[in-house]
Structures are given as structure tokens and as C-alpha cells.
Enzyme design. Structure first.
Site, short mmCIF file in Angstrom:
data_model
loop_
_atom_site.label_atom_id
_atom_site.label_comp_id
_atom_site.label_asym_id
_atom_site.label_seq_id
_atom_site.Cartn_x
_atom_site.Cartn_y
_atom_site.Cartn_z
N ASP A 265 60.79 -17.84 -76.40
CA ASP A 265 61.61 -16.76 -75.85
C ASP A 265 62.85 -17.36 -75.21
OD1 ASP A 265 59.75 -14.95 -76.67
OD2 ASP A 265 58.87 -14.62 -74.68
N ASP B 138 55.63 -4.73 -85.25
CA ASP B 138 54.68 -4.65 -84.15
C ASP B 138 53.71 -3.52 -84.47
OD1 ASP B 138 55.75 -6.67 -82.51
OD2 ASP B 138 57.32 -5.33 -81.81
#
Lengths: 199, 257
Positions: B11, B130
Site C-alpha cells: 500500500d 472485490d
């Protein structure tokens, strides 16, 4: 040493340039015929489609220049595919420096297309461009089309069927894998190419 | 034979690698180039950088760090987060990324997948999905999962979306199984196997890795091409050289590091 990196619009030009810089060479990114003709080494990269890159080479009037080169020429990925006579992709006539037709990889059980990831090289014969390579070394591939393992093939790989991973005929060298993203093996191939004698 | 890929996901916020706890309280983990090279040295096959600030804040990726990574890294990497148009994708790819991954923008405007595939080739276009199991037993997609306050449920079946994304030009699918995410009980083998059956392009599993055996399971049972994980690598719970040794012993083809 002057290395011309042909600006044919592919998205990996920056990565190839960085890979050369890591080897201490600052290439000249160019679409100028004179700069290409007079360079010691010429590299034709290309992430795109065969049709798009050939169209751009024709627009830039570089086709004859590339065909007439006497110094070492390296085609990478689509740049290697363009070295052949023809590509099935967009039914594209290519540079014709090597005999053969580039065809789409056939999907099959467990065979996904695009061929994406690290695959093994199977060395077919000794060649200076493969100095220091061992049979079974991994290289990073991303492509949906491939050239057949003709007599110019010095290393093959396999994805559903055998295809040419590295080719060489005279001054013409091609790598279907991405040397700029193939870690140690990739740097080795680039270094071998840069050390090839210029006429 | 094509090696199965091990893919750490990092990230990124403001050019630094961060670790989030429940989407907030981000802890600085270090310089992006240093961490990328460390994973490269350990034998990672590919890296994914997820710009966690870009998407929720409706801004595009800062190409400065993409260029810094590309200059030093000699394995492929993918950039995710904040890419919602061809121009941004072009900037990221020209800065040196090998692939771009799109998720919510593709659900909002599916033709974006086609636009990107036509501009750069399908091999550059990754669609992240997702997915969560709903009360009726169906897997459905979620969008804007980066920010709990903005998460949406567009009522699209995961399997349908995976088929559609490929038709539109996706060159790779990353399936993030949200029920498994962060739980470390293993990848969602049942869901991944069903998606595998309809996925003819490379498929990457995401969500659930907790131990080495989970990777062997997901390659063998769900036949995925790559396995993505974050916390187990960042926290040092699994070391990539050990993982690859284990997988090789289990008969899984992996790249020698």
C-alpha cells in the site's frame, strides 16, 4: 558507444531505458532515421500490437532504415515479432528480417493467454547473446502472439506449444521475454547484446 | 512450464509504503524503492503497488514514485488505485509500470476496460474484483472498498462480472475474496475454483493467506496463476525464500530466486 532506442510508441520504452542505464549505458530515444543508421547498437522495443507499431514505423519512414541496418539490432517482445515476415495480429506485414510467421498462442487446458509470468528457457544452441545462460533459466514473458522456433531460434520456451524465446541471425537479435523485467537473466541478455561487435 | 507467481502487495500513500489497521491509522513502513528491492531480492515474482490515497480522494496516481520504482526494479510491477481514464493509465505505464489495475472505475464504466485494452494491449490491463458472499449464497462484487464509508454494492454477480471483464478486454483478473481478507485462514478455494472455470486469462488470488500451506492449496485446488498477499509478507510471518522452498517440495512450479 551510441545505443539508439527506437521510439515506436510502445509503453515499455521507459523501462528498457532504465534497464540500459542500470548497465551504465545512456541510450538515445529517437525516431530519426539518421540517428538510427549511425548508432552502434539499435534496440526496437514495443508493448502494443504488431499493427500499431508497424503503422508507426511506416509513418516515421523507418522501415527501410531498420531493414538495412548492419549493426546489432535487438527487438524486444512485439519488437522481436516485427523482425519476422508476417504477424497474424491484425494481419500485419512485418520487417521480414527473419523467416516465419508470428501466430496467436492457442489457449488450452491450463494454458492461459496472454502468456504472463516467468517461464523457463530451453537453450537450443550456443550463441554469444546467451553467454552465461543455463538451460532452465527463468525469464518474464507477457504476450499473446509468438514466433515459431525456426532455425534462427537460439532459446525456446513452451506455453501450450514451443515458441521462440530468443532468436539471432547475423546482426539481428530478438527476445520475446522482457529483459528489462527479467532480473539477472534479463540484464545478462542486454549486456551480451551490448558487447556484440559492431561492424 | 510457466511458474506460479508470488506477489506481495504494497500500500502506497504519498510515495511511502504504509500499513493500515482497519483502513485508518496508517503506519509508515518505509521507502517504496527500498521495500520493492528487498522483496525483489527475496524472490518476489512481481509486485503490486496500491495507491490507497488516490481512489477515495478522487485524484490520480502520482507518477513520480512509479518512475523511481521503475528505474531500480528489474521485475514486473502493477499499479492499482486512482486510474480511471486512458490518460492517467498512459502516464503510469510510460513512467514504467508494466500493468495497471482498475476496480471501481471499471464497474462504474465497463467500457474503460476496452479503451485501455485498445490503447495499450490486453496484457497491460488487470481488472481487480472485490467479491463477497451475500446472504442468498451468491458471490457479488463490491466497489470503493478502500473507504468503508463509500463502499457500494452494485448488485452484480462476481462470475458474471469476471466473464464480462474478459469480454471487454481484461488481460488478467485479480479476485479479492473479502470474506477471507485479513483473516489468514486460507484463500477462498471454492470461490476461486468457480471463477477459474470461467476465466481463460491469468487469475490471481487475493485475500486469506496465513501460512505456507495456503499457497500450495490455492495453486493446486483453484489452479490460479498467482497468489497475492500483503500482511503475511510485511509482518515477516512468511518469508518468500522459505515459501518457495516449501512450494517446490510440494511439487508446485516456482521460479528459482
Amino acid at each position: 558507444m551510441r545505443v539508439a532506442l527506437v521510439d515506436a510508441g510502445g509503453a515499455n520504452i521507459g523501462s528498457v531505458r532504465f534497464a540500459l542505464q542500470r548497465l551504465g549505458v545512456e541510450p538515445e530515444l529517437t525516431a530519426d532515421a539518421e540517428a538510427i543508421r549511425t548508432a552502434d547498437k539499435v534496440i526496437l522495443p514495443g508493448v502494443s500490437t504488431a499493427g500499431t507499431v508497424m503503422r508507426r514505423l511506416r509513418q516515421l519512414d523507418l522501415v527501410d532504415t531498420l531493414r538495412a541496418l548492419r549493426q546489432p539490432l535487438l527487438g524486444v517482445c512485439v519488437g522481436m515479432q516485427l523482425l519476422f515476415e508476417h504477424s497474424e495480429e491484425d494481419d500485419t506485414p512485418c520487417l521480414g528480417l527473419l523467416a516465419g510467421t508470428v501466430r496467436r498462442l492457442p489457449p488450452g487446458a491450463g494454458i492461459r493467454v496472454p502468456h504472463m509470468g516467468w517461464n523457463r528457457l530451453s537453450l537450443r544452441r550456443e550463441d554469444p547473446v546467451l553467454a552465461g545462460f543455463s538451460d532452465g533459466d527463468h525469464a518474464y514473458f507477457v504476450h499473446s502472439y509468438a514466433a515459431p522456433p525456426t532455425e534462427d531460434c537460439v532459446a525456446a520456451s513452451d506455453h501450450g506449444r514451443a515458441f521462440a524465446a530468443v532468436v539471432r541471425r547475423g546482426n539481428v537479435v530478438g527476445a520475446q521475454f522482457h529483459p528489462e523485467r527479467s532480473s539477472t537473466a534479463g540484464a545478462r541478455l542486454l549486456r551480451n547484446f551490448l558487447e556484440a561487435p559492431s561492424p | 512450464m510457466l511458474a506460479r507467481r508470488i506477489i506481495p502487495c504494497l500500500d502506497v500513500r504519498d510515495g511511502r509504503v504504509v500499513k493500515g489497521v482497519r483502513f485508518r491509522d496508517h503506519v509508515d513502513m518505509g521507502d517504496i524503492v527500498e521495500l520493492a528491492l528487498r522483496y525483489r531480492d527475496e524472490g518476489a515474482d512481481e509486485l503490486v503497488f496500491y495507491d490507497i490515497g488516490a481512489s477515495p480522494e478522487q485524484r490520480s496516481v502520482d507518477r513520480g514514485w512509479v518512475e523511481r520504482v521503475s528505474a531500480r526494479l528489474d521485475i514486473p510491477f502493477c499499479v492499482a488505485g486512482g486510474i480511471r481514464d486512458v490518460e492517467t493509465a498512459r502516464a503510469v505505464l510510460h513512467a514504467g509500470a508494466d500493468k495497471i489495475s482498475i476496480n471501481s472505475p471499471a464497474l462504474e464504466r465497463p467500457v474503460l476496460i476496452t479503451e485501455l485494452a485498445e490503447a495499450f494491449g490486453v496484457q497491460c490491463v488487470v481488472v481487480g474484483v472485490d467479491s463477497i458472499r451475500e446472504a442468498d449464497g451468491e458471490w457479488r462484487v463490491r466497489s470503493h472498498t478502500g473507504d468503508p464509508a463509500r463502499m457500494r454494492a452494485p448488485s452484480v454477480r462476481t462470475l458474471d462480472w469476471v466473464v464480462e471483464a474478459q469480454r471487454l478486454g481484461a488481460g488478467e483478473i485479480v479476485l479479492n475474496c473479502m470474506d477471507q481478507d485479513g483473516v489468514r485462514r486460507g484463500y477462498d478455494l471454492a470461490q476461486l475454483a468457480e471463477v477459474r472455470a470461467v476465466c481463460t486469462v491469468p487469475l490471481v488470488a487475493s485475500g486469506g493467506a496465513g501460512e505456507e500451506a495456503h499457497f500450495a492449496d490455492v495453486f493446486r485446488v483453484a489452479d490460479v496463476d498467482g497468489a497475492l498477499a500483503a500482511s503475511v509478507f510485511h509482518g515477516g510471518r512468511i518469508r518468500i525464500p522459505d515459501l518457495k522452498r516449501f512450494l517446490r517440495g510440494e511439487g508446485v512450479e516456482v521460479r528459482d530466486a
